[in-house]
Design a protein around this motif. Structure first.
Motif, PDB file in Angstrom:
ATOM      1  N   GLN A  82      -9.768   0.068 -19.134  1.00  0.00           N
ATOM      2  CA  GLN A  82      -8.835   0.573 -18.362  1.00  0.00           C
ATOM      3  C   GLN A  82      -8.979   1.838 -17.486  1.00  0.00           C
ATOM      4  OE1 GLN A  82      -5.631   0.739 -21.546  1.00  0.00           O
ATOM      5  NE2 GLN A  82      -5.202  -1.465 -21.507  1.00  0.00           N
ATOM      6  N   GLN A  83      -9.670   2.783 -18.212  1.00  0.00           N
ATOM      7  CA  GLN A  83      -9.803   4.104 -17.435  1.00  0.00           C
ATOM      8  C   GLN A  83     -10.761   3.721 -16.179  1.00  0.00           C
ATOM      9  OE1 GLN A  83      -8.549   6.928 -17.979  1.00  0.00           O
ATOM     10  NE2 GLN A  83      -9.314   7.745 -16.357  1.00  0.00           N
ATOM     11  N   GLU A  84     -11.748   2.720 -16.265  1.00  0.00           N
ATOM     12  CA  GLU A  84     -12.529   2.357 -15.203  1.00  0.00           C
ATOM     13  C   GLU A  84     -11.545   1.656 -13.903  1.00  0.00           C
ATOM     14  OE1 GLU A  84     -15.946   0.174 -16.865  1.00  0.00           O
ATOM     15  OE2 GLU A  84     -16.606   1.633 -17.833  1.00  0.00           O
ATOM     16  N   LYS A  85     -10.698   0.664 -14.524  1.00  0.00           N
ATOM     17  CA  LYS A  85     -10.166   0.182 -13.468  1.00  0.00           C
ATOM     18  C   LYS A  85      -8.984   1.178 -12.849  1.00  0.00           C
ATOM     19  CE  LYS A  85      -9.661  -4.530 -15.867  1.00  0.00           C
ATOM     20  NZ  LYS A  85      -8.842  -5.553 -16.446  1.00  0.00           N
ATOM     21  N   HIS A  86      -8.498   2.160 -13.465  1.00  0.00           N
ATOM     22  CA  HIS A  86      -7.657   3.029 -13.193  1.00  0.00           C
ATOM     23  C   HIS A  86      -8.565   3.870 -12.175  1.00  0.00           C
ATOM     24  CE1 HIS A  86      -4.214   6.120 -12.675  1.00  0.00           C
ATOM     25  NE2 HIS A  86      -5.161   6.922 -13.289  1.00  0.00           N
ATOM     26  N   ASN A  87      -9.677   4.291 -12.434  1.00  0.00           N
ATOM     27  CA  ASN A  87     -10.403   5.193 -11.556  1.00  0.00           C
ATOM     28  C   ASN A  87     -10.903   4.444 -10.323  1.00  0.00           C
ATOM     29  OD1 ASN A  87     -10.466   7.342 -13.445  1.00  0.00           O
ATOM     30  ND2 ASN A  87     -12.233   6.740 -14.212  1.00  0.00           N
ATOM     31  N   GLU A  88     -11.106   3.118 -10.280  1.00  0.00           N
ATOM     32  CA  GLU A  88     -11.397   2.427  -9.253  1.00  0.00           C
ATOM     33  C   GLU A  88     -10.272   2.261  -8.272  1.00  0.00           C
ATOM     34  OE1 GLU A  88     -12.805  -2.261  -8.147  1.00  0.00           O
ATOM     35  OE2 GLU A  88     -13.015  -1.323 -10.151  1.00  0.00           O
ATOM     36  N   LEU A  89      -9.097   2.095  -8.885  1.00  0.00           N
ATOM     37  CA  LEU A  89      -7.951   1.945  -8.081  1.00  0.00           C
ATOM     38  C   LEU A  89      -7.336   3.283  -7.325  1.00  0.00           C
ATOM     39  CD1 LEU A  89      -5.431   0.192  -7.105  1.00  0.00           C
ATOM     40  CD2 LEU A  89      -4.273   1.158  -9.226  1.00  0.00           C
ATOM     41  N   ILE A  90      -7.684   4.348  -8.177  1.00  0.00           N
ATOM     42  CA  ILE A  90      -7.548   5.698  -7.711  1.00  0.00           C
ATOM     43  C   ILE A  90      -8.338   5.812  -6.320  1.00  0.00           C
ATOM     44  CG2 ILE A  90      -7.621   8.080  -7.758  1.00  0.00           C
ATOM     45  CD1 ILE A  90      -5.066   6.964  -9.135  1.00  0.00           C
ATOM     46  N   GLY A  91      -9.776   5.587  -6.541  1.00  0.00           N
ATOM     47  CA  GLY A  91     -10.874   5.694  -5.242  1.00  0.00           C
ATOM     48  C   GLY A  91     -10.609   4.852  -4.259  1.00  0.00           C
ATOM     49  N   GLN A  92      -9.907   3.407  -4.345  1.00  0.00           N
ATOM     50  CA  GLN A  92      -9.560   2.842  -3.317  1.00  0.00           C
ATOM     51  C   GLN A  92      -8.502   3.438  -2.660  1.00  0.00           C
ATOM     52  OE1 GLN A  92      -8.838  -1.114  -5.132  1.00  0.00           O
ATOM     53  NE2 GLN A  92     -11.030  -1.708  -5.198  1.00  0.00           N
ATOM     54  N   LEU A  93      -7.533   4.006  -3.265  1.00  0.00           N
ATOM     55  CA  LEU A  93      -6.200   4.736  -2.781  1.00  0.00           C
ATOM     56  C   LEU A  93      -6.539   5.796  -1.777  1.00  0.00           C
ATOM     57  CD1 LEU A  93      -3.416   4.164  -5.244  1.00  0.00           C
ATOM     58  CD2 LEU A  93      -3.499   3.048  -3.316  1.00  0.00           C
ATOM     59  N   LYS A  94      -7.617   6.582  -2.292  1.00  0.00           N
ATOM     60  CA  LYS A  94      -8.075   7.890  -1.705  1.00  0.00           C
ATOM     61  C   LYS A  94      -8.713   7.364  -0.402  1.00  0.00           C
ATOM     62  CE  LYS A  94      -8.036  11.094  -5.469  1.00  0.00           C
ATOM     63  NZ  LYS A  94      -9.271  12.039  -6.340  1.00  0.00           N
ATOM     64  N   ALA A  95      -9.740   6.289  -0.457  1.00  0.00           N
ATOM     65  CA  ALA A  95     -10.491   5.795   0.599  1.00  0.00           C
ATOM     66  C   ALA A  95      -9.599   5.262   1.602  1.00  0.00           C
ATOM     67  CB  ALA A  95     -11.664   4.809  -0.002  1.00  0.00           C
ATOM     68  N   ALA A  96      -8.473   4.714   1.311  1.00  0.00           N
ATOM     69  CA  ALA A  96      -7.349   4.154   2.290  1.00  0.00           C
ATOM     70  C   ALA A  96      -6.705   5.483   2.804  1.00  0.00           C
ATOM     71  CB  ALA A  96      -6.277   3.368   1.499  1.00  0.00           C
ATOM     72  N   GLU A  97      -6.441   6.384   2.175  1.00  0.00           N
ATOM     73  CA  GLU A  97      -5.702   7.354   2.867  1.00  0.00           C
ATOM     74  C   GLU A  97      -6.693   8.135   3.724  1.00  0.00           C
ATOM     75  OE1 GLU A  97      -4.464   9.860  -0.654  1.00  0.00           O
ATOM     76  OE2 GLU A  97      -2.579   8.443  -1.227  1.00  0.00           O
ATOM     77  N   ALA A  98      -7.898   8.292   3.343  1.00  0.00           N
ATOM     78  CA  ALA A  98      -8.969   8.997   4.400  1.00  0.00           C
ATOM     79  C   ALA A  98      -9.035   8.450   5.684  1.00  0.00           C
ATOM     80  CB  ALA A  98     -10.193   9.338   3.492  1.00  0.00           C
ATOM     81  N   ARG A  99      -9.125   6.942   5.334  1.00  0.00           N
ATOM     82  CA  ARG A  99      -9.326   6.040   6.790  1.00  0.00           C
ATOM     83  C   ARG A  99      -7.932   5.993   7.558  1.00  0.00           C
ATOM     84  NH1 ARG A  99     -11.560   2.286   3.072  1.00  0.00           N
ATOM     85  NH2 ARG A  99      -9.400   1.139   2.860  1.00  0.00           N
ATOM     86  N   ASN A 100      -6.796   6.252   6.982  1.00  0.00           N
ATOM     87  CA  ASN A 100      -5.666   6.346   7.659  1.00  0.00           C
ATOM     88  C   ASN A 100      -5.544   7.666   8.434  1.00  0.00           C
ATOM     89  OD1 ASN A 100      -3.266   5.505   8.508  1.00  0.00           O
ATOM     90  ND2 ASN A 100      -1.871   6.490   6.770  1.00  0.00           N
ATOM     91  N   ARG A 101      -5.901   8.811   7.589  1.00  0.00           N
ATOM     92  CA  ARG A 101      -6.151  10.056   8.399  1.00  0.00           C
ATOM     93  C   ARG A 101      -7.024  10.099   9.515  1.00  0.00           C
ATOM     94  NH1 ARG A 101      -6.054  12.153   2.890  1.00  0.00           N
ATOM     95  NH2 ARG A 101      -8.242  12.376   3.208  1.00  0.00           N
ATOM     96  N   ILE A 102      -8.230   9.554   9.308  1.00  0.00           N
ATOM     97  CA  ILE A 102      -9.128   9.458  10.528  1.00  0.00           C
ATOM     98  C   ILE A 102      -8.652   8.264  11.557  1.00  0.00           C
ATOM     99  CG2 ILE A 102     -11.612   8.644  10.976  1.00  0.00           C
ATOM    100  CD1 ILE A 102     -12.493   9.179   8.177  1.00  0.00           C
ATOM    101  N   ARG A 103      -7.893   7.367  11.516  1.00  0.00           N
ATOM    102  CA  ARG A 103      -7.441   6.549  12.431  1.00  0.00           C
ATOM    103  C   ARG A 103      -6.493   7.449  12.952  1.00  0.00           C
ATOM    104  NH1 ARG A 103      -3.019   3.566  13.036  1.00  0.00           N
ATOM    105  NH2 ARG A 103      -2.203   4.060  10.969  1.00  0.00           N
ATOM    106  N   LEU A 104      -5.655   8.163  12.452  1.00  0.00           N
ATOM    107  CA  LEU A 104      -4.466   8.947  12.929  1.00  0.00           C
ATOM    108  C   LEU A 104      -5.008  10.079  14.154  1.00  0.00           C
ATOM    109  CD1 LEU A 104      -1.823   9.257  10.289  1.00  0.00           C
ATOM    110  CD2 LEU A 104      -1.610   7.974  12.412  1.00  0.00           C
ATOM    111  N   LEU A 105      -6.074  10.642  13.476  1.00  0.00           N
ATOM    112  CA  LEU A 105      -6.771  11.885  14.328  1.00  0.00           C
ATOM    113  C   LEU A 105      -7.531  11.170  15.527  1.00  0.00           C
ATOM    114  CD1 LEU A 105      -8.737  13.845  11.326  1.00  0.00           C
ATOM    115  CD2 LEU A 105      -6.945  14.703  13.012  1.00  0.00           C
ATOM    116  N   ARG A 106      -7.949   9.843  15.528  1.00  0.00           N
ATOM    117  CA  ARG A 106      -8.661   9.180  16.589  1.00  0.00           C
ATOM    118  C   ARG A 106      -7.522   8.970  17.396  1.00  0.00           C
ATOM    119  NH1 ARG A 106     -12.399   5.287  13.273  1.00  0.00           N
ATOM    120  NH2 ARG A 106     -14.234   6.639  12.910  1.00  0.00           N
TER     121      ARG A 106
END
Length: 178
Positions: A82-106
């Protein structure tokens, strides 16, 4: 009750000895096979009963401990998954937020760049120079949420007229007096 069997205090059944009784000195003289056959029909001694109960108690305790350890391992494994699934989900959310920030900067960078280019084009002294500059320096598309054409029909007609005017009759500017 079976007449050939006896019951002890704990409710265990033992076969009743049918042959003669041996005294301890006679029992010691018997060979091991005869001795075991004879003792099989005898009621166990108090020490043997206590030892048997202690052994059963110890075995049951070990089984309970083993089951508890297995349950703990299983529970820890489930928690780990469960912790691994949670960490994977958190990682995916952080990656999506980072991609969104980069997209907005571009988008912001391209919009600022396009705005500066439009300003440079607008401040050209003649429309031909403005059109040349616009042709030489390509603009990147503005990233808007809607892809609809925002230009009105009259504006489009006016722009096409300016572009087609080779003699600069409609847009000739004289900026030397400024």
């Amino acid at each position: 009750m079976d007449p050939g069997n006896l019951e002890d205090d704990n409710g265990h059944w033992y076969p009743q000895h049918r042959s003669k009784k041996y005294r301890p000195s006679q029992l010691a003289k018997l060979n091991p096979i005869e001795k075991s056959r004879y003792l099989y029909y005898e009621k166990p001694t108090k020490e043997m009963t206590i030892a048997k109960e202690a052994a059963l108690k110890r075995v049951r305790l070990e089984i309970r401990q083993r089951d508890a350890e297995a349950e703990d391992r299983r529970r820890k494994e489930v928690e780990k998954q469960q912790q691994e699934k949670h960490n994977e989900l958190i990682g995916q959310l952080k990656a999506a937020e980072a991609r969104n920030r980069i997209r907005l900067l571009r988008i912001r960078y391209n919009n600022v760049r396009n705005g500066e280019l439009e300003q440079m084009i607008a401040y050209q002294p003649t429309s031909i120079r403005a059109v040349r500059l616009q042709a030489l320096v390509p603009q990147k598309n503005n990233f808007l949420l809607s892809k609809a054409d925002n230009m009105l029909k009259n504006d489009r007609h006016r722009i096409e007229e300016i572009i087609d005017d080779e003699e600069m009759a409609t847009t000739k500017r004289d900026l030397t007096c400024i």
